[in-house]
Motif scaffolding. Structure first.
Motif, PDB file in Angstrom:
ATOM      1  N   ARG A 152       0.853  -1.183   0.000  1.00  0.00           N
ATOM      2  CA  ARG A 152       0.000   0.000   0.000  1.00  0.00           C
ATOM      3  C   ARG A 152       0.897   1.244   0.000  1.00  0.00           C
ATOM      4  O   ARG A 152       1.505   1.592   1.014  1.00  0.00           O
ATOM      5  CB  ARG A 152      -0.924   0.012   1.217  1.00  0.00           C
ATOM      6  CG  ARG A 152      -1.976   1.101   1.144  1.00  0.00           C
ATOM      7  CD  ARG A 152      -2.915   1.078   2.334  1.00  0.00           C
ATOM      8  NE  ARG A 152      -4.054   1.940   2.095  1.00  0.00           N
ATOM      9  CZ  ARG A 152      -4.950   2.281   3.013  1.00  0.00           C
ATOM     10  NH1 ARG A 152      -4.850   1.811   4.245  1.00  0.00           N
ATOM     11  NH2 ARG A 152      -5.961   3.074   2.710  1.00  0.00           N
ATOM     12  N   LEU A 153       0.985   1.906  -1.124  1.00  0.00           N
ATOM     13  CA  LEU A 153       1.893   3.035  -1.284  1.00  0.00           C
ATOM     14  C   LEU A 153       1.229   4.330  -0.842  1.00  0.00           C
ATOM     15  O   LEU A 153       0.049   4.567  -1.114  1.00  0.00           O
ATOM     16  CB  LEU A 153       2.336   3.153  -2.742  1.00  0.00           C
ATOM     17  CG  LEU A 153       3.005   1.921  -3.356  1.00  0.00           C
ATOM     18  CD1 LEU A 153       3.461   2.218  -4.774  1.00  0.00           C
ATOM     19  CD2 LEU A 153       4.170   1.437  -2.502  1.00  0.00           C
ATOM     20  N   LEU A 154       2.006   5.162  -0.164  1.00  0.00           N
ATOM     21  CA  LEU A 154       1.507   6.476   0.231  1.00  0.00           C
ATOM     22  C   LEU A 154       1.556   7.419  -0.954  1.00  0.00           C
ATOM     23  O   LEU A 154       2.527   7.431  -1.721  1.00  0.00           O
ATOM     24  CB  LEU A 154       2.343   7.031   1.381  1.00  0.00           C
ATOM     25  CG  LEU A 154       2.359   6.209   2.671  1.00  0.00           C
ATOM     26  CD1 LEU A 154       3.181   6.926   3.744  1.00  0.00           C
ATOM     27  CD2 LEU A 154       0.945   5.950   3.170  1.00  0.00           C
ATOM     28  N   LYS A 155       0.513   8.239  -1.088  1.00  0.00           N
ATOM     29  CA  LYS A 155       0.408   9.171  -2.202  1.00  0.00           C
ATOM     30  C   LYS A 155       0.559  10.609  -1.712  1.00  0.00           C
ATOM     31  O   LYS A 155       0.211  10.936  -0.565  1.00  0.00           O
ATOM     32  CB  LYS A 155      -0.945   9.015  -2.902  1.00  0.00           C
ATOM     33  CG  LYS A 155      -1.231   7.608  -3.403  1.00  0.00           C
ATOM     34  CD  LYS A 155      -2.508   7.558  -4.217  1.00  0.00           C
ATOM     35  CE  LYS A 155      -3.732   8.018  -3.426  1.00  0.00           C
ATOM     36  NZ  LYS A 155      -4.033   7.160  -2.269  1.00  0.00           N
ATOM     37  N   ASN A 156       1.037  11.447  -2.597  1.00  0.00           N
ATOM     38  CA  ASN A 156       1.106  12.868  -2.288  1.00  0.00           C
ATOM     39  C   ASN A 156      -0.290  13.369  -1.907  1.00  0.00           C
ATOM     40  O   ASN A 156      -1.263  13.104  -2.614  1.00  0.00           O
ATOM     41  CB  ASN A 156       1.618  13.637  -3.507  1.00  0.00           C
ATOM     42  CG  ASN A 156       1.910  15.085  -3.190  1.00  0.00           C
ATOM     43  OD1 ASN A 156       2.790  15.389  -2.394  1.00  0.00           O
ATOM     44  ND2 ASN A 156       1.176  15.994  -3.821  1.00  0.00           N
ATOM     45  N   GLY A 157      -0.381  14.070  -0.774  1.00  0.00           N
ATOM     46  CA  GLY A 157      -1.660  14.595  -0.321  1.00  0.00           C
ATOM     47  C   GLY A 157      -2.361  13.745   0.705  1.00  0.00           C
ATOM     48  O   GLY A 157      -3.375  14.169   1.280  1.00  0.00           O
ATOM     49  N   ASP A 158      -1.854  12.527   0.972  1.00  0.00           N
ATOM     50  CA  ASP A 158      -2.487  11.651   1.964  1.00  0.00           C
ATOM     51  C   ASP A 158      -2.323  12.206   3.385  1.00  0.00           C
ATOM     52  O   ASP A 158      -1.350  12.902   3.699  1.00  0.00           O
ATOM     53  CB  ASP A 158      -1.858  10.254   1.931  1.00  0.00           C
ATOM     54  CG  ASP A 158      -2.393   9.373   0.810  1.00  0.00           C
ATOM     55  OD1 ASP A 158      -3.452   9.705   0.243  1.00  0.00           O
ATOM     56  OD2 ASP A 158      -1.745   8.347   0.512  1.00  0.00           O
ATOM     57  N   LEU A 159      -3.271  11.840   4.228  1.00  0.00           N
ATOM     58  CA  LEU A 159      -3.203  12.110   5.664  1.00  0.00           C
ATOM     59  C   LEU A 159      -3.109  10.755   6.368  1.00  0.00           C
ATOM     60  O   LEU A 159      -4.035   9.954   6.314  1.00  0.00           O
ATOM     61  CB  LEU A 159      -4.449  12.865   6.128  1.00  0.00           C
ATOM     62  CG  LEU A 159      -4.636  13.062   7.637  1.00  0.00           C
ATOM     63  CD1 LEU A 159      -3.433  13.755   8.264  1.00  0.00           C
ATOM     64  CD2 LEU A 159      -5.911  13.850   7.916  1.00  0.00           C
ATOM     65  N   VAL A 160      -1.978  10.512   7.027  1.00  0.00           N
ATOM     66  CA  VAL A 160      -1.693   9.213   7.641  1.00  0.00           C
ATOM     67  C   VAL A 160      -1.669   9.361   9.160  1.00  0.00           C
ATOM     68  O   VAL A 160      -1.043  10.281   9.693  1.00  0.00           O
ATOM     69  CB  VAL A 160      -0.333   8.655   7.156  1.00  0.00           C
ATOM     70  CG1 VAL A 160      -0.012   7.326   7.835  1.00  0.00           C
ATOM     71  CG2 VAL A 160      -0.341   8.497   5.647  1.00  0.00           C
ATOM     72  N   LYS A 161      -2.349   8.440   9.839  1.00  0.00           N
ATOM     73  CA  LYS A 161      -2.325   8.393  11.304  1.00  0.00           C
ATOM     74  C   LYS A 161      -1.674   7.088  11.729  1.00  0.00           C
ATOM     75  O   LYS A 161      -2.095   6.022  11.284  1.00  0.00           O
ATOM     76  CB  LYS A 161      -3.734   8.465  11.897  1.00  0.00           C
ATOM     77  CG  LYS A 161      -4.442   9.803  11.681  1.00  0.00           C
ATOM     78  CD  LYS A 161      -5.071   9.971  10.316  1.00  0.00           C
ATOM     79  CE  LYS A 161      -6.187   8.986  10.067  1.00  0.00           C
ATOM     80  NZ  LYS A 161      -6.849   9.183   8.747  1.00  0.00           N
ATOM     81  N   VAL A 162      -0.662   7.194  12.580  1.00  0.00           N
ATOM     82  CA  VAL A 162       0.050   6.018  13.070  1.00  0.00           C
ATOM     83  C   VAL A 162      -0.173   5.916  14.574  1.00  0.00           C
ATOM     84  O   VAL A 162       0.259   6.783  15.338  1.00  0.00           O
ATOM     85  CB  VAL A 162       1.555   6.085  12.754  1.00  0.00           C
ATOM     86  CG1 VAL A 162       2.251   4.810  13.240  1.00  0.00           C
ATOM     87  CG2 VAL A 162       1.785   6.282  11.254  1.00  0.00           C
ATOM     88  N   ASP A 163      -0.858   4.848  14.979  1.00  0.00           N
ATOM     89  CA  ASP A 163      -1.220   4.632  16.384  1.00  0.00           C
ATOM     90  C   ASP A 163      -0.476   3.403  16.884  1.00  0.00           C
ATOM     91  O   ASP A 163      -0.466   2.364  16.216  1.00  0.00           O
ATOM     92  CB  ASP A 163      -2.736   4.419  16.492  1.00  0.00           C
ATOM     93  CG  ASP A 163      -3.238   4.431  17.923  1.00  0.00           C
ATOM     94  OD1 ASP A 163      -2.448   4.700  18.846  1.00  0.00           O
ATOM     95  OD2 ASP A 163      -4.438   4.170  18.113  1.00  0.00           O
ATOM     96  N   MET A 164       0.159   3.504  18.052  1.00  0.00           N
ATOM     97  CA  MET A 164       0.885   2.356  18.589  1.00  0.00           C
ATOM     98  C   MET A 164       1.022   2.476  20.097  1.00  0.00           C
ATOM     99  O   MET A 164       0.974   3.569  20.668  1.00  0.00           O
ATOM    100  CB  MET A 164       2.265   2.235  17.938  1.00  0.00           C
ATOM    101  CG  MET A 164       3.233   3.346  18.307  1.00  0.00           C
ATOM    102  SD  MET A 164       4.751   3.329  17.338  1.00  0.00           S
ATOM    103  CE  MET A 164       4.277   4.446  16.008  1.00  0.00           C
ATOM    104  N   THR A 165       1.184   1.326  20.735  1.00  0.00           N
ATOM    105  CA  THR A 165       1.447   1.239  22.168  1.00  0.00           C
ATOM    106  C   THR A 165       2.690   0.390  22.350  1.00  0.00           C
ATOM    107  O   THR A 165       2.844  -0.639  21.684  1.00  0.00           O
ATOM    108  CB  THR A 165       0.271   0.598  22.912  1.00  0.00           C
ATOM    109  OG1 THR A 165      -0.928   1.285  22.570  1.00  0.00           O
ATOM    110  CG2 THR A 165       0.469   0.666  24.417  1.00  0.00           C
TER     111      THR A 165
END
Length: 264
Positions: free
Chosen positions: A84-97
């Protein structure tokens, strides 16, 4: 049952939080247009292994990964996917514990991929500011509802965005999820009273449109959540301790910006 943490336990959680913050800081240089989002999972897993930490999400309720990586209208709990490639303009949320020496820290951060729209910038700004408005209410003697009310007023009344109700913050300690529940919405003056030594997460999830969610199932039969109207969604989350000197952020990424919120 709500567990009250000692200063020593809060310091141990701060060590876990610092490690987690450093993972997020490292992701700033990694996340860019064209990368495989699986690289986020690989980076996180390797960082934990190199620093003696355990990714707490793994093997909880059948989940197999260190991170949740939710993109654009995906609100939360999306599993990382190879290819799954990230595209210009994407909003990515990374959640981790992560768990370090038996103590947990939990944080989600949002990342703009390349050149993003004004809507993305505005959504990120409102969501992050709402987090800190909630943190400012996390003082001894206030109630859980004071946190949620501050966030909800800022998000919905002042900025006409959707303040998600279905997913909430929580207590944290030696377990990833402890009491109490910490909604990012609510009524001031209601809910349990905050006490010194409580450690909680505050994690507003804000949609550009409706606050409502839709459930989806991925190819591995894992359930995740998207905004019901397909609008962009953003999340920021910190772990923090309630102390006699005010709320202390244990997952800070910015000692200058967060100066008043840091343990001395």
């Amino acid at each position: 049952m709500i567990t009250i943490k000692s200063p020593r336990e809060i310091e141990k959680m701060n060590e876990a939080g610092t490690l987690l913050a450093n993972i997020h800081i490292g992701l700033r240089d990694l996340i860019k247009p064209g990368i495989d989002s699986w690289e986020i999972e690989k980076f996180t897993t390797q960082y934990c292994a190199d620093h003696g930490a355990i990714p707490s999400e793994k093997d909880v309720d059948g989940y197999h990964y260190a991170t949740c990586i939710s993109i654009n209208d995906e609100v939360a709990h999306m599993a990382p996917q190879k290819g799954r490639l990230l595209k210009n303009g994407d909003l990515v949320k990374v959640d981790m514990t992560v768990s370090l020496d038996g103590y947990q820290a939990d944080s989600c951060w949002a990342y703009a991929v390349g050149d993003v729209s004004d809507d993305v910038k505005r959504l990120m700004d409102v969501t992050k500011k709402s987090l800190y408005l909630g943190i400012d209410q996390a003082v001894i003697g206030n109630r859980i509802g004071d946190i949620g009310a501050a966030i909800q007023d800022f998000v919905e009344t002042q900025h006409h965005m959707g303040d998600v109700r279905d997913l909430i913050g929580h207590g944290i300690g030696t377990e990833m999820h402890e009491e109490p529940d910490v909604p990012a919405y609510g009524e001031a003056g209601h809910g349990i009273r905050l006490r010194e030594g409580m450690v909680i997460t505050i994690e507003p999830m804000v949609n550009l449109g409706t606050f409502e969610l839709a459930d989806k199932i991925d190819k591995d039969n894992w359930e995740y959540y998207v905004s019901a109207d397909g609008s962009l969604s953003c999340q920021y989350e910190h772990t923090l301790a309630i102390t006699k000197d005010g709320p202390k952020i244990l997952t800070s990424q910015d000692p200058e910006f967060d100066a008043k919120y840091l343990l001395k």
